[in-house]
Design a protein around this motif. Structure first.
Motif, mmCIF file in Angstrom:
data_model
loop_
_atom_site.group_PDB
_atom_site.id
_atom_site.type_symbol
_atom_site.label_atom_id
_atom_site.label_comp_id
_atom_site.label_asym_id
_atom_site.label_seq_id
_atom_site.Cartn_x
_atom_site.Cartn_y
_atom_site.Cartn_z
ATOM 1 N N GLY A 130 0.805 -1.213 0.000
ATOM 2 C CA GLY A 130 0.000 0.000 0.000
ATOM 3 C C GLY A 130 0.841 1.267 0.000
ATOM 4 O O GLY A 130 0.613 2.175 -0.809
ATOM 5 N N VAL A 131 1.814 1.335 0.900
ATOM 6 C CA VAL A 131 2.635 2.550 0.958
ATOM 7 C C VAL A 131 3.544 2.648 -0.270
ATOM 8 O O VAL A 131 3.899 3.752 -0.703
ATOM 9 C CB VAL A 131 3.463 2.618 2.267
ATOM 10 C CG1 VAL A 131 2.547 2.756 3.466
ATOM 11 C CG2 VAL A 131 4.364 1.402 2.414
ATOM 12 N N THR A 132 3.914 1.495 -0.850
ATOM 13 C CA THR A 132 4.680 1.521 -2.102
ATOM 14 C C THR A 132 3.821 2.092 -3.223
ATOM 15 O O THR A 132 4.285 2.920 -4.025
ATOM 16 C CB THR A 132 5.154 0.105 -2.479
ATOM 17 O OG1 THR A 132 5.993 -0.412 -1.429
ATOM 18 C CG2 THR A 132 5.938 0.125 -3.788
ATOM 19 N N ALA A 133 2.553 1.663 -3.269
ATOM 20 C CA ALA A 133 1.625 2.186 -4.277
ATOM 21 C C ALA A 133 1.440 3.689 -4.125
ATOM 22 O O ALA A 133 1.328 4.414 -5.123
ATOM 23 C CB ALA A 133 0.276 1.476 -4.168
ATOM 24 N N VAL A 134 1.427 4.164 -2.879
ATOM 25 C CA VAL A 134 1.274 5.601 -2.629
ATOM 26 C C VAL A 134 2.431 6.376 -3.270
ATOM 27 O O VAL A 134 2.223 7.395 -3.941
ATOM 28 C CB VAL A 134 1.210 5.884 -1.118
ATOM 29 C CG1 VAL A 134 1.401 7.374 -0.832
ATOM 30 C CG2 VAL A 134 -0.124 5.412 -0.547
ATOM 31 N N SER A 135 3.661 5.893 -3.092
ATOM 32 C CA SER A 135 4.816 6.570 -3.681
ATOM 33 C C SER A 135 4.778 6.514 -5.201
ATOM 34 O O SER A 135 5.110 7.496 -5.882
ATOM 35 C CB SER A 135 6.116 5.940 -3.165
ATOM 36 O OG SER A 135 6.329 6.245 -1.812
ATOM 37 N N VAL A 136 4.375 5.355 -5.741
ATOM 38 C CA VAL A 136 4.296 5.219 -7.204
ATOM 39 C C VAL A 136 3.244 6.166 -7.776
ATOM 40 O O VAL A 136 3.491 6.876 -8.766
ATOM 41 C CB VAL A 136 3.974 3.768 -7.588
ATOM 42 C CG1 VAL A 136 3.697 3.657 -9.079
ATOM 43 C CG2 VAL A 136 5.131 2.845 -7.200
ATOM 44 N N LEU A 137 2.072 6.205 -7.152
ATOM 45 C CA LEU A 137 1.013 7.105 -7.626
ATOM 46 C C LEU A 137 1.426 8.568 -7.452
ATOM 47 O O LEU A 137 1.124 9.409 -8.305
ATOM 48 C CB LEU A 137 -0.281 6.827 -6.860
ATOM 49 C CG LEU A 137 -0.958 5.485 -7.176
ATOM 50 C CD1 LEU A 137 -2.077 5.197 -6.178
ATOM 51 C CD2 LEU A 137 -1.510 5.487 -8.601
#
Length: 213
Positions: A130-137
């Motif tokens: 989830g937090v990885t997706a936040v950085s990617v987005l």
């Protein structure tokens, strides 16, 4: 390991950096409902981090092992990451209707997996992804506004966080020196996120102001 109090106090720093960064990213959403959900997600992620820090501080001060605080980290992070990821997905889609149920379903399945297995590992995976997706987005949003410094900082932050994985499997992981090294890397990673989020929000403000008119 004799965990120093000063080390426990320093652990609050990356949590504060990350929470503020997540809150800034939530403000890039062009829809109020998405902004509120993103801010709620940032608060949940921050609450999980603060709980873990409080556990460390209590342990280092000899006040006892407050296991519940330690174990609340991943459930709160996973829930917060689901909300914030959806908020940023709305931002990436420029405010177009974006269903929340896939994000909620993923979180729900991980909760069920943790309950059935009696382990927090499924929620750990959900929180990490989830937090990885936040950085990617966040990097996608920054790239849309040609804010390449922000994109670079998102990438650097992810590289630093991923660099912690082999360190945690080291035989010296439980030494104070290694703990300082890990916390320093994490602090640098969250500072990258904070600066990147600020640059992203600053770049997106003209579009947000135009959309609100």
């Amino acid at each position: 390991m004799d965990y120093p109090i000063i080390l426990a106090i320093e652990d609050f720093v990356p949590v504060i950096f990350g929470t503020v960064g997540f809150a800034l990213l939530a403000r890039t959403a062009p829809v109020e409902s998405a902004r509120k959900a993103g801010l709620a997600g940032a608060v949940l992620i921050g609450a999980g981090g603060i709980a873990k820090c409080a556990w460390k501080l209590g342990y280092s001060a000899g006040a006892g092992d407050w296991t519940l605080l330690e174990q609340s980290l991943f459930p709160l992070m996973a829930a917060g990451a689901a909300l914030l990821s959806w908020s940023l997905a709305v931002t990436v889609r420029r405010g177009k209707p974006t269903r929340f149920w896939p994000f909620g379903l993923a979180f729900g399945l991980c909760v069920a997996g943790s309950v059935l297995s009696g382990s927090l590992n499924p929620l750990f995976v959900a929180a990490t992804l989830g937090v990885t997706a936040v950085s990617v987005l966040g990097a996608v949003v920054a790239g849309r506004y040609k804010q390449w410094w922000a994109v670079s900082l998102y990438v650097l932050g992810l590289v630093l966080v991923m660099g912690l994985v082999p360190l945690r499997s080291s035989d010296e992981h439980h030494t104070v020196a290694f703990q300082w090294l890990e916390q320093s890397i994490n602090t640098a990673a969250q500072l990258c996120l904070l600066v990147a989020a600020w640059l992203t929000l600053r770049a997106s403000r003209p579009a947000l102001i135009g959309a609100s008119r």
